[in-house]
Design a protein around this motif. Structure first.
Motif, mmCIF file in Angstrom:
data_model
loop_
_atom_site.group_PDB
_atom_site.id
_atom_site.type_symbol
_atom_site.label_atom_id
_atom_site.label_comp_id
_atom_site.label_asym_id
_atom_site.label_seq_id
_atom_site.Cartn_x
_atom_site.Cartn_y
_atom_site.Cartn_z
ATOM 1 N N GLN A 106 -0.958 -0.792 -4.320
ATOM 2 C CA GLN A 106 -2.272 -0.237 -4.192
ATOM 3 C C GLN A 106 -2.208 1.154 -3.688
ATOM 4 O OE1 GLN A 106 -5.151 -3.146 -2.478
ATOM 5 N NE2 GLN A 106 -3.095 -4.325 -2.351
ATOM 6 N N CYS A 135 -4.106 4.869 -1.603
ATOM 7 C CA CYS A 135 -5.283 5.501 -0.961
ATOM 8 C C CYS A 135 -4.764 6.999 -0.545
ATOM 9 C CB CYS A 135 -5.713 4.592 0.392
ATOM 10 S SG CYS A 135 -4.371 4.627 1.664
ATOM 11 N N GLY A 172 -5.536 -5.315 2.179
ATOM 12 C CA GLY A 172 -5.715 -5.138 0.933
ATOM 13 C C GLY A 172 -6.944 -4.268 0.381
ATOM 14 N N LYS A 188 1.256 3.202 -8.871
ATOM 15 C CA LYS A 188 0.260 1.647 -9.318
ATOM 16 C C LYS A 188 1.305 1.180 -10.391
ATOM 17 C CE LYS A 188 -4.140 3.671 -8.404
ATOM 18 N NZ LYS A 188 -5.288 4.104 -9.150
ATOM 19 N N LEU A 217 0.844 -1.096 0.124
ATOM 20 C CA LEU A 217 -0.121 0.207 0.013
ATOM 21 C C LEU A 217 0.872 1.318 0.063
ATOM 22 C CD1 LEU A 217 -2.807 1.140 0.496
ATOM 23 C CD2 LEU A 217 -2.429 1.272 2.670
#
Length: 288
Positions: A170, A172, A283, A165, A143
């Motif tokens: 991933q 956020c 995830g 990416k 992440l």
């Protein structure tokens, strides 16, 4: 984002792994590096993490369209001050730091175009130190938390997000303030706790320590300078996390009294269930 020239400032484990991952995934992208130790730069060149290496910042960032700060967080402010007159208005700047409020504030203060800076925190790494431990797959599936400020360009944010990416991460988004508050509990306090657990041991106990102790204290092997910067930079939140931990330990002390066996077992079962829920949620985070 598909950068053509990336400049990595500080080529250790994280910076070297970015170089390896970018070269594996981005066709035609040139990776330059900057650092003070020639031996580190030569090692990065030899292992293929860099195409070019410089010991002057101006040469390292010349014509770069993406600049990534990979030094300890204590150096970020001075680096941004040096970078300010060197970078073009079209270049984007990001970082891999474990604290976010201070660097966002420094970028806002020091850069002539602070909207080109996008703070990032890739949640990947190791207790091992040095570029020699770099891996092209270090970021795969991990992440990356991005912490845009109010003046962050939406195009810059999207471009940096796309870059992470491309490296297999991933992503956020949270505010810098929320990042530092939440990471104090799940990252900074655990490191401090692992260090405290090791420091309290009688050396005669070490030969008796099992896998559980080694697993729990693995991160105490991290770089003291790097982690000292992190804990000091986020000291207000870390201090509050320690207060909360002491409350939990006080509760545990109360459960170790006579006639509390059932309550102790219930507490341990509840914690185990909570941890399983945390593992099930991995995830799936949207950082909200």
């Amino acid at each position: 984002m598909t950068p053509k020239r990336i400049s990595i400032i500080g080529v250790g484990l994280l910076g070297g792994s970015i170089g390896l991952a970018a070269k594996a995934r981005l066709t035609g992208c040139k990776i330059t590096g900057y650092g003070h130790r020639r031996s580190t730069l030569d090692a990065a060149l030899n292992m293929g993490a860099l195409d070019e290496a410089y010991d002057t910042l101006s040469a390292a960032v010349a014509d770069a369209d993406l600049i990534i700060l990979c030094t300890p967080v204590g150096l970020f402010r001075s680096l941004l001050s040096e970078l300010a007159p060197l970078v073009s208005r079209t270049a984007l700047i990001t970082d891999v730091g474990s604290t976010k409020r201070s660097i966002v504030a420094a970028a806002d203060e020091l850069l002539s175009s602070p909207e080109q800076f996008v703070a990032s925190h890739p949640m990947a790494g190791s207790e091992k130190r040095g570029v020699q431990y770099s891996r092209a797959d270090l970021y795969d599936g991990a992440l990356c938390i991005l912490t845009p400020a109010s003046r962050t360009s939406s195009l810059a944010l999207k471009a940096v997000e796309d870059f992470w990416k491309l490296l297999g991460m991933q992503t956020c988004r949270v505010s810098p303030e929320a990042h530092d508050r939440l990471l104090a509990d799940v990252s900074h306090l655990p490191h401090a706790l692992a260090a405290a657990l090791v420091s309290m041991q009688d050396p005669s106990a070490f030969p008796l320590a099992g896998k559980g102790f080694h697993d729990m204290t693995r991160i105490a092997g991290g770089d003291g300078g790097l982690w000292g910067d992190i804990l000091l930079d986020n000291r207000d939140n870390v201090r509050q996390s320690i207060v909360h931990l002491k409350e939990r330990l006080d509760h545990l002390l109360s459960l170790l009294q006579d006639e509390q066996a059932d309550a102790l077992r219930n507490w341990l079962d509840a914690v185990a269930e909570k941890r399983q829920g945390m593992l099930d949620a991995r995830g799936k985070s949207d950082c909200q």
